[in-house]
Write an enzyme that holds these catalytic residues in place. Structure first.
Site, PDB file in Angstrom:
ATOM      1  CG  ASP A  57      -1.873   1.117   1.310  1.00 37.52           C
ATOM      2  OD1 ASP A  57      -2.311   1.592   0.245  1.00 37.52           O
ATOM      3  OD2 ASP A  57      -2.181   1.552   2.424  1.00 37.52           O
ATOM      4  CG  ASP A 103      -1.872   7.303   1.616  1.00 39.24           C
ATOM      5  OD1 ASP A 103      -1.121   8.280   1.466  1.00 39.24           O
ATOM      6  OD2 ASP A 103      -2.818   7.040   0.841  1.00 39.24           O
TER       7      ASP A 103
END
Length: 546
Positions: free
Chosen positions: A100, A102
């Protein structure tokens, strides 16, 4: 949450302390406790036993035993930069690493949550017509923790354990704690039935009254909900809690969807992004060992590109075999209908049909089923890292057989607290005192019961002290008074390994095998923890030695 070393030693101590407590006259009994009640202090024939003196002598013995344990625990502190395992996994089996964006590849400064809070608060005022006076409330980074549940209809925020029990003393209406008696009356006890809990992804939906906040971005949302509730309550304004919840949720969403957050970060990237050379080092290490890598994020293309240029370098795309933006997880893992679209250098979506996911290109939307078809990356040879236990990890574990790694930034700060002598002393004595209460409850005479009530009062005070080590309102992310939190229950189910940041990977070889520790079940004798721990732990002194 106590350190594994502290828990193991304390539990082992329980057996040793119990042996002393079940002794009789003379020296402490050896071996296993006898069946039946403990004998009080020896007295002259025909005289009543001095139960008060007997119990307090056992108390002092237990206290000395607990104090003696502290040095051995202090010599076995856990390393905050370690990786912890829920499930056995060898990195030698992993050929493909996914990430991912963030709070996985990139971390943000404390200023970001203040930005989100302020922007959502202004949207409430300007677009939802909320009183301008709520602008006086500012974001408090120390108010909430992740994993809390919010009762939408009752407008209360609370911490719930793995067994659906509310931790009393952690229920907040607005910014004020709700008295235990009121909580028990409200819920007819402290248990929340399954049908009232959140759905699979932690959302409040049809018939469900609870919303669980699992995302790091949800911290300002919880604070804003609490602040607006506080304003209405303090000013005796009649309001509908369900409307308030929806309006705050929509305002937080719009901070993202309308690009307010993205624009602010891109305009002042040094203020909001924590520069980390170690992210580049992790990716470079994996690339040097021939590992394939991919990125799947819900964030937009230009935002990701600028952030990755800042923390990794302008050549960041050369490290990734596939880059997917605006994936709309968790729908990405379940919706088979959405095809991929290529994004050109100017951020324009192209209409070409995608037959192959090419290195150096950026793709938008799509779905995991198409991803698997185009890449052939399946099963346990794939390890994906994310910070959101539901949106990033749950489906990959349950439906697709990928290995998963959870990034839990709060872990590092909690471990540092747990490594302090004050915390270890408190926790060791708390565990020992609990064992003492369990053993001595067989004495039902009034004099003994008065002593036991004093011990219970001390235990309650120590539990509150333990909570305050972490967060004054809600305590640790991982534990209630004695049980795992609902957050930890989900983490244990959906993550093979977990760590504070990706940089922890630098401490391990690419063929390292992670072994979960065998902790004793309630019906198992913790003989292996009797004495100073000799079992393998990710210990702090070992990291220093390296």
């Amino acid at each position: 949450m106590a350190t594994a070393a502290a828990v193991a030693v304390a539990r082992g101590a329980g057996a040793r302390v119990a042996a002393a407590l079940w002794g009789g006259c003379g020296s402490a009994a050896r071996g296993r406790p006898r069946a039946g009640p403990a004998r009080p202090l020896c007295t002259a024939p025909g005289t009543a036993p001095d139960m008060k003196g007997y119990l307090w002598e056992r108390y002092r013995e237990a206290k000395r035993s607990a104090d003696d344990l502290v040095p051995s625990i202090m010599s076995n502190l856990l390393n905050p930069d370690a990786i912890f395992s829920n499930n056995e996994m060898s990195l030698s089996d992993i050929e493909i690493y996914g990430f991912d964006y963030d709070y996985t590849l990139v971390f943000y400064s404390k200023h970001l949550h203040t930005l989100i809070f302020n922007a959502a608060r202004d949207l409430l005022i300007n677009e939802h017509r909320y009183p301008v006076e709520i602008r006086k409330y500012e974001y408090d980074p120390n108010f909430a923790i992740r994993g809390l549940h919010y009762d939408v209809q009752r407008a209360v925020l609370m911490k719930i354990d793995a067994f659906h029990y509310i931790q009393l003393g952690t229920v907040y209406r607005g910014l004020s704690v709700v008295p235990d008696e009121e909580v028990i009356e409200m819920y007819e006890g402290s248990h929340v039935p399954l049908e009232q809990m959140s759905d699979f992804y932690g959302k409040s939906s049809h018939g469900n009254t609870m919303k669980q906040f699992m995302d790091i971005f949800s911290l300002p949302e919880m604070s804003l909900l609490s602040c607006v509730n506080e304003y209405f309550l303090k000013n005796n304004i009649d309001y509908e809690p369900v409307h308030l919840y929806k309006d705050v949720k929509d305002s937080i969403r719009d901070v993202h969807i309308k690009g307010i957050m993205y624009s602010a970060i891109e305009a002042d990237i040094e203020k909001y992004i924590c520069y980390a050379e170690q992210t580049r080092a992790v990716l470079a290490k994996l690339a040097d060992h021939g590992k394939k890598m991919f990125l799947i994020t819900n964030s937009p293309s230009s935002f990701v590109d600028k952030g990755m240029r800042y923390i990794v370098g302008k050549d960041w795309r050369d490290l990734f075999d596939v880059v997917i933006v605006q994936a709309e997880k968790p729908s990405f893992f379940n919706d088979k209908r959405r095809p991929f679209r290529k994004v050109n250098e100017k951020g324009v979506l192209l209409w070409d049909k995608i037959h192959k996911l090419q290195k150096g290109q950026i793709y938008k939307q799509g779905n995991l089923y198409e991803f698997l078809k185009l890449t052939g990356w399946r099963g346990s040879k794939v390890l994906y890292f994310g910070d959101h236990i539901y949106s990033d990890l749950a489906d990959l574990t349950l439906k697709h057989g990928w290995r998963t790694g959870a990034i839990i930034p709060e872990l590092r700060s909690e471990l540092r607290i747990m490594n302090t002598e004050q915390y270890i002393q408190t926790m060791t004595w708390l565990q020992t005192l609990t064992g003492l209460l369990e053993q001595m409850q067989v004495h039902r005479d009034p004099e003994s019961q008065l002593v036991l009530q004093e011990w219970k009062k001390e235990r309650k005070e120590m539990r509150e002290m333990t909570k305050n080590f972490f967060n004054t309102q809600f305590g640790s992310l991982f534990r209630t008074d004695q049980n795992p939190t609902y957050f930890l229950r989900r983490l244990s189910r959906f993550a093979d390994i977990y760590m504070a940041s990706l940089s922890c990977l630098l401490n391990y070889d690419v063929s390292h095998t992670f072994y979960p520790r065998r902790t004793p079940l309630q019906h198992e004798l913790p003989a292996w923890s009797d004495g100073a721990p000799t079992f393998r732990l990710p210990l702090l002194q070992e990291a220093h030695a390296k």
